[in-house]
Design a protein around this motif. Structure first.
Motif, short mmCIF file in Angstrom:
data_model
loop_
_atom_site.label_atom_id
_atom_site.label_comp_id
_atom_site.label_asym_id
_atom_site.label_seq_id
_atom_site.Cartn_x
_atom_site.Cartn_y
_atom_site.Cartn_z
N ARG A 40 0.85 -1.18 0.00
CA ARG A 40 0.00 0.00 0.00
C ARG A 40 0.89 1.24 0.00
O ARG A 40 2.02 1.18 0.48
N PRO A 41 0.40 2.35 -0.54
CA PRO A 41 1.19 3.58 -0.51
C PRO A 41 1.50 3.97 0.93
O PRO A 41 0.64 3.88 1.81
N GLY A 42 2.74 4.36 1.18
CA GLY A 42 3.14 4.82 2.51
C GLY A 42 3.61 3.73 3.45
O GLY A 42 3.90 4.02 4.62
N ILE A 43 3.72 2.49 2.99
CA ILE A 43 4.06 1.41 3.91
C ILE A 43 5.48 1.56 4.47
O ILE A 43 5.71 1.27 5.64
N VAL A 44 6.42 2.05 3.69
CA VAL A 44 7.78 2.24 4.20
C VAL A 44 7.78 3.36 5.24
O VAL A 44 8.45 3.27 6.28
N LYS A 45 7.02 4.41 4.99
CA LYS A 45 6.88 5.51 5.96
C LYS A 45 6.32 4.97 7.27
O LYS A 45 6.83 5.27 8.36
N GLU A 46 5.27 4.17 7.18
CA GLU A 46 4.65 3.60 8.38
C GLU A 46 5.60 2.67 9.12
O GLU A 46 5.71 2.73 10.35
N LEU A 47 6.29 1.83 8.37
CA LEU A 47 7.22 0.88 8.97
C LEU A 47 8.36 1.60 9.68
O LEU A 47 8.69 1.28 10.83
N SER A 48 8.95 2.57 9.02
CA SER A 48 10.07 3.29 9.63
C SER A 48 9.63 4.08 10.86
O SER A 48 10.35 4.16 11.86
N ALA A 49 8.42 4.63 10.84
CA ALA A 49 7.89 5.35 12.00
C ALA A 49 7.64 4.38 13.17
O ALA A 49 7.91 4.71 14.32
N ALA A 50 7.15 3.18 12.86
CA ALA A 50 6.90 2.19 13.92
C ALA A 50 8.22 1.76 14.56
O ALA A 50 8.30 1.64 15.80
N VAL A 51 9.24 1.56 13.76
CA VAL A 51 10.55 1.17 14.30
C VAL A 51 11.08 2.29 15.21
O VAL A 51 11.53 2.04 16.33
N SER A 85 9.35 4.56 16.79
CA SER A 85 8.52 4.70 17.99
C SER A 85 8.89 3.68 19.06
O SER A 85 8.66 3.91 20.25
N ALA A 86 9.49 2.57 18.66
CA ALA A 86 9.93 1.54 19.61
C ALA A 86 11.39 1.77 20.04
O ALA A 86 11.98 0.93 20.71
N GLY A 87 11.97 2.90 19.63
CA GLY A 87 13.35 3.20 19.99
C GLY A 87 14.36 2.58 19.06
O GLY A 87 15.56 2.59 19.32
N GLY A 88 13.89 2.03 17.94
CA GLY A 88 14.78 1.35 17.00
C GLY A 88 15.42 2.29 16.01
O GLY A 88 14.90 3.36 15.71
N ASN A 89 16.57 1.87 15.51
CA ASN A 89 17.28 2.58 14.46
C ASN A 89 17.53 1.60 13.32
O ASN A 89 18.10 0.54 13.52
N ILE A 90 17.09 1.95 12.11
CA ILE A 90 17.27 1.08 10.96
C ILE A 90 18.72 1.18 10.51
O ILE A 90 19.17 2.23 10.07
N GLU A 91 19.44 0.06 10.64
CA GLU A 91 20.84 -0.01 10.23
C GLU A 91 20.95 -0.39 8.75
O GLU A 91 21.81 0.11 8.05
N GLU A 92 20.10 -1.30 8.31
CA GLU A 92 20.03 -1.73 6.91
C GLU A 92 18.58 -2.05 6.60
O GLU A 92 17.86 -2.56 7.47
N ASP A 95 17.96 -2.30 26.80
CA ASP A 95 16.88 -2.59 27.74
C ASP A 95 15.49 -2.66 27.10
O ASP A 95 14.48 -2.78 27.79
N THR A 96 15.42 -2.59 25.78
CA THR A 96 14.13 -2.68 25.08
C THR A 96 13.85 -4.14 24.71
O THR A 96 14.70 -4.81 24.14
N LEU A 148 9.20 -3.93 19.77
CA LEU A 148 9.38 -3.66 18.34
C LEU A 148 8.36 -4.42 17.51
O LEU A 148 7.74 -3.86 16.60
N ILE A 149 8.14 -5.68 17.84
CA ILE A 149 7.15 -6.49 17.11
C ILE A 149 5.77 -5.86 17.22
O ILE A 149 5.06 -5.71 16.23
N ALA A 150 5.38 -5.46 18.43
CA ALA A 150 4.05 -4.85 18.64
C ALA A 150 3.90 -3.57 17.85
O ALA A 150 2.83 -3.30 17.28
N ALA A 151 4.95 -2.76 17.81
CA ALA A 151 4.87 -1.50 17.06
C ALA A 151 4.64 -1.75 15.58
O ALA A 151 3.83 -1.07 14.94
N ILE A 152 5.34 -2.75 15.02
CA ILE A 152 5.17 -3.04 13.60
C ILE A 152 3.83 -3.71 13.33
O ILE A 152 3.12 -3.34 12.39
N GLU A 153 3.45 -4.68 14.15
CA GLU A 153 2.16 -5.36 13.96
C GLU A 153 1.00 -4.40 14.14
O GLU A 153 -0.08 -4.62 13.58
N GLY A 154 1.21 -3.32 14.88
CA GLY A 154 0.16 -2.31 15.06
C GLY A 154 -0.19 -1.57 13.78
O GLY A 154 -1.19 -0.85 13.72
#
Length: 169
Positions: free
Chosen positions: A99-110, A112-119, A146-147, A152-158
């Motif tokens: 769907r349009p915007g899925i990468v935007k949504e995915l990166s925002a979810a990561v 929001s869980a304190g994650g940083n996309i390395e690759e 400590d996360t 992270l799973i919950a943020a993405i599945e949300g």
């Protein structure tokens, strides 16, 4: 003393392009440490980390960025990594309806869980029975020590019930 460069390259793909870049790095005594490269819609896109003697680094950058460098756009910057808080990395695989915007949504979810996309590698493939476009992402994400991975799973599945998430350490 050594300096480190992070170099991005974009231009029309052609045979010998990487060889030409590697020749330039080598001519300045540089060492090609790591890279990621891809051909996308006829264009070459790459990022590389280079080690070079400090005395040669300015000449290397100048030659890489010289006008007429075969139609390439090259940005090379000195690496200035800061010490960061202790983090651990997890491998993340996500599959779901495109769907349009899925990468935007995915990166925002990561984030929001304190994650940083390395690759991150993303793409589309056809669903087995319907042929509908399916979004697939594979990446490496760093999260604070400590996360919990479940955060992270919950943020993405949300993002929706049509996404499946697989995490491995």
């Amino acid at each position: 003393m050594k300096s480190y460069l992070v170099m991005t390259v974009l231009g029309t793909d052609r045979p010998g392009l990487v060889s030409s870049l590697a020749d330039t790095v080598s001519a300045h005594g540089g060492n090609w440490l790591e890279s990621r490269m891809a051909r996308l819609a006829g264009q070459f896109a790459g990022i590389a980390r280079i080690e070079c003697d400090t005395a040669s680094v300015d000449a290397l950058i100048s030659e890489l960025q010289a006008p007429g460098n075969s139609g390439l756009t090259i940005l090379a910057v000195r690496e200035e990594a800061e010490e960061s808080a202790t983090r651990r990395t997890v491998v993340v695989d996500v599959v779901g309806n495109d769907r349009p915007g899925i990468v935007k949504e995915l990166s925002a979810a990561v984030a929001s869980a304190g994650g940083n996309i390395e690759e991150l590698t993303t793409g589309l493939e056809s669903a087995p029975m319907t042929g509908q476009p399916m979004f697939r992402a594979h990446g490496i994400v760093s999260i604070p020590e400590d996360t919990e991975s479940a955060t992270l799973i919950a943020a993405i599945e949300g993002l929706g019930g049509d996404l499946t998430v697989d995490l491995s350490i």
